[in-house]
Design an enzyme around this catalytic site. Sequence first.
Site, PDB file in Angstrom:
ATOM      1  N   CYS A 115       0.859  -1.030  -0.061  1.00 46.35           N
ATOM      2  CA  CYS A 115       0.028   0.138   0.114  1.00 46.35           C
ATOM      3  C   CYS A 115       0.873   1.577   0.015  1.00 46.35           C
ATOM      4  O   CYS A 115       1.638   1.504   0.888  1.00 46.35           O
ATOM      5  CB  CYS A 115      -0.792  -0.040   1.250  1.00 46.35           C
ATOM      6  SG  CYS A 115      -2.120   1.419   1.358  1.00 46.35           S
ATOM      7  N   CYS A 122      -2.829  15.041   3.028  1.00 46.29           N
ATOM      8  CA  CYS A 122      -3.771  15.051   2.001  1.00 46.29           C
ATOM      9  C   CYS A 122      -4.743  16.393   2.128  1.00 46.29           C
ATOM     10  O   CYS A 122      -4.728  17.165   2.987  1.00 46.29           O
ATOM     11  CB  CYS A 122      -4.665  13.685   2.218  1.00 46.29           C
ATOM     12  SG  CYS A 122      -6.013  13.342   0.846  1.00 46.29           S
ATOM     13  N   CYS A 126     -11.361  14.002   4.425  1.00 43.22           N
ATOM     14  CA  CYS A 126     -12.599  12.985   4.792  1.00 43.22           C
ATOM     15  C   CYS A 126     -12.740  13.001   6.341  1.00 43.22           C
ATOM     16  O   CYS A 126     -11.657  12.627   6.897  1.00 43.22           O
ATOM     17  CB  CYS A 126     -12.455  11.449   4.111  1.00 43.22           C
ATOM     18  SG  CYS A 126     -12.308  11.825   2.190  1.00 43.22           S
ATOM     19  N   CYS A 129     -11.209   9.675   8.091  1.00 43.89           N
ATOM     20  CA  CYS A 129      -9.656   9.080   7.634  1.00 43.89           C
ATOM     21  C   CYS A 129      -8.805   9.853   8.446  1.00 43.89           C
ATOM     22  O   CYS A 129      -8.685  11.448   8.785  1.00 43.89           O
ATOM     23  CB  CYS A 129      -9.831   9.532   6.212  1.00 43.89           C
ATOM     24  SG  CYS A 129      -7.849   9.025   5.863  1.00 43.89           S
ATOM     25  N   CYS A 351      -6.398   0.554   7.082  1.00 44.28           N
ATOM     26  CA  CYS A 351      -6.910   1.502   6.177  1.00 44.28           C
ATOM     27  C   CYS A 351      -7.319   3.005   6.721  1.00 44.28           C
ATOM     28  O   CYS A 351      -8.041   2.886   7.709  1.00 44.28           O
ATOM     29  CB  CYS A 351      -8.173   1.151   5.393  1.00 44.28           C
ATOM     30  SG  CYS A 351      -8.039  -0.242   4.228  1.00 44.28           S
TER      31      CYS A 351
HETATM   32  N1  SAH Z   1      -7.510   9.476  -1.564  1.00 45.72           N
HETATM   33  C1  SAH Z   1      -7.601   8.014  -1.918  1.00 45.72           C
HETATM   34  C2  SAH Z   1      -6.601   7.117  -1.768  1.00 45.72           C
HETATM   35  C3  SAH Z   1      -6.691   6.811   0.023  1.00 45.72           C
HETATM   36  S1  SAH Z   1      -7.038   4.848  -0.013  1.00 45.72           S
HETATM   37  C4  SAH Z   1      -9.036   7.377  -1.778  1.00 45.72           C
HETATM   38  O1  SAH Z   1      -9.767   8.206  -1.056  1.00 45.72           O
HETATM   39  O2  SAH Z   1      -9.345   6.554  -2.305  1.00 45.72           O
HETATM   40  C5  SAH Z   1      -7.741   4.676   1.687  1.00 45.72           C
HETATM   41  C6  SAH Z   1      -8.701   3.934   1.703  1.00 45.72           C
HETATM   42  O3  SAH Z   1      -9.079   3.613   3.267  1.00 45.72           O
HETATM   43  C7  SAH Z   1     -10.127   4.890   1.281  1.00 45.72           C
HETATM   44  O4  SAH Z   1     -10.995   3.970   0.762  1.00 45.72           O
HETATM   45  C8  SAH Z   1     -10.528   5.414   2.644  1.00 45.72           C
HETATM   46  O5  SAH Z   1     -11.806   5.972   2.342  1.00 45.72           O
HETATM   47  C9  SAH Z   1     -10.336   4.209   3.533  1.00 45.72           C
HETATM   48  N2  SAH Z   1     -10.308   4.740   4.880  1.00 45.72           N
HETATM   49  C10 SAH Z   1     -10.027   6.042   5.208  1.00 45.72           C
HETATM   50  N3  SAH Z   1     -10.090   6.091   6.637  1.00 45.72           N
HETATM   51  C11 SAH Z   1     -10.421   4.873   7.239  1.00 45.72           C
HETATM   52  C12 SAH Z   1     -10.892   4.340   8.334  1.00 45.72           C
HETATM   53  N4  SAH Z   1     -10.714   4.973   9.464  1.00 45.72           N
HETATM   54  N5  SAH Z   1     -11.385   3.169   8.514  1.00 45.72           N
HETATM   55  C13 SAH Z   1     -11.576   2.435   7.189  1.00 45.72           C
HETATM   56  N6  SAH Z   1     -11.197   2.789   5.908  1.00 45.72           N
HETATM   57  C14 SAH Z   1     -10.620   4.187   5.836  1.00 45.72           C
END
Ligand code: SAH
Length: 374
Positions: A115, A122, A126, A129, A351
């Site tokens: 990953c 960023c 979100c 996140c 994630c």
């Molecule tokens: N900015 C891109 C790449 C990051 S991918 C994107 O948003 O797709 C990281 C993934 O983990 C994304 O799907 C994000 O939404 C998810 N994610 C972020 N925070 C998380 C959390 N606390 N628990 C589970 N998934 C999460």
Amino acid sequence: MLAAGSSPNLAGFTRPELAAALGQAGATAPDKVRMRADQVWRWIHRHGVTDFAAMTNIAKEQRSALADRFALLRPDIARRQESVDGVIKWLIAFGPNIEAETVFIPDVGGGGALCISSQVGCTLNCSFCHTGTQALVRNLTTAEIVAQAQVARDDLGEWTTANGERRLTNVVFMGMGEPLYNLDAVASAVDVLADNEGMAISRRRITVSTAGVVPQLRALGERTGAMLAISLHATNDELRNELVPLNRRYPLAELMAAARAYPGLSNSKRVTFEYVMLKGVNDSPAEARALVRLLAGIPAKINLIPFNPWPGAPYECSDPATIQTFAAIVNKAGYASPIRTPRGRDILAACGQLRSESVKVRASARPRTAGASA
Ligand code: SAH
């Protein structure tokens, strides 16, 4: 990436950049540049060497001429952590105050997935996140993106391992940052990672995840041939505006239309939709049904991600039974809907848990480093 003195670091060059650098350096006869570039490329990207002396099919004096002019370097590893479940996380320092995290997840996709981060910090914010709580410091360069895979290969000790026996078989751009806000560097990095004379990670095993930068989706597909993942997380604009503020700019209807038009989609090349399971927020059976309606006509699979908590997070993870019910509804409609097992939670490597302490420093206060990448 910091280079020793002012020597350009060949480890992060793309194929055309490498040939150009060798040509300009004058250490190689003009009619030999192409062949030499092919040789050096294989040593760097297939064998992972970090020492010109190891390039044994190149004449000794040529090797030392290269070493005089160029460097072969890895970035510093500021911290390495290994989870009880085998996940490895590296905090990589690309320069002073420029740190990003990379995570290796064993036993997925027929081997294991790396990953990779595309930005330090960023811009998306979100709400669920952890990386979103860190402001953008800057985009990573192609070299810095590629270096993450090089660091992992070094650590796993499998540069020369046969393809079928490798642990690192897949790459996902699901680390820190929004890859489509750094598409040029990401696309060049995919070219390097996928190169048949190099790491040879098939484009089908490289997934780029986006929160939905609609205008870049087609270019991503055309330039990289990579698999697409979309962080969906909600089935209506009102909720998605809150969870993924980028939705205010590119609402669901536009996002789904762009997903439908992603180049090369078929039943064997599906879009992955990521859906984080947030207790009482987006996890009802009605939302599972709305999700199915939203996906109509798109070759898709749905990755249900149990919410991974982080310090101060304003959400909780849905109950296992709720997630099962949600998955069953989506599954019954004909979509694969695996529930992603949280990995590396104990080292905040799952994630959405990635974050570094890097902060944006005013340009005037930034130390000027020789050879720092553009
Ligand atoms: N900015 C891109 C790449 C990051 S991918 C994107 O948003 O797709 C990281 C993934 O983990 C994304 O799907 C994000 O939404 C998810 N994610 C972020 N925070 C998380 C959390 N606390 N628990 C589970 N998934 C999460």
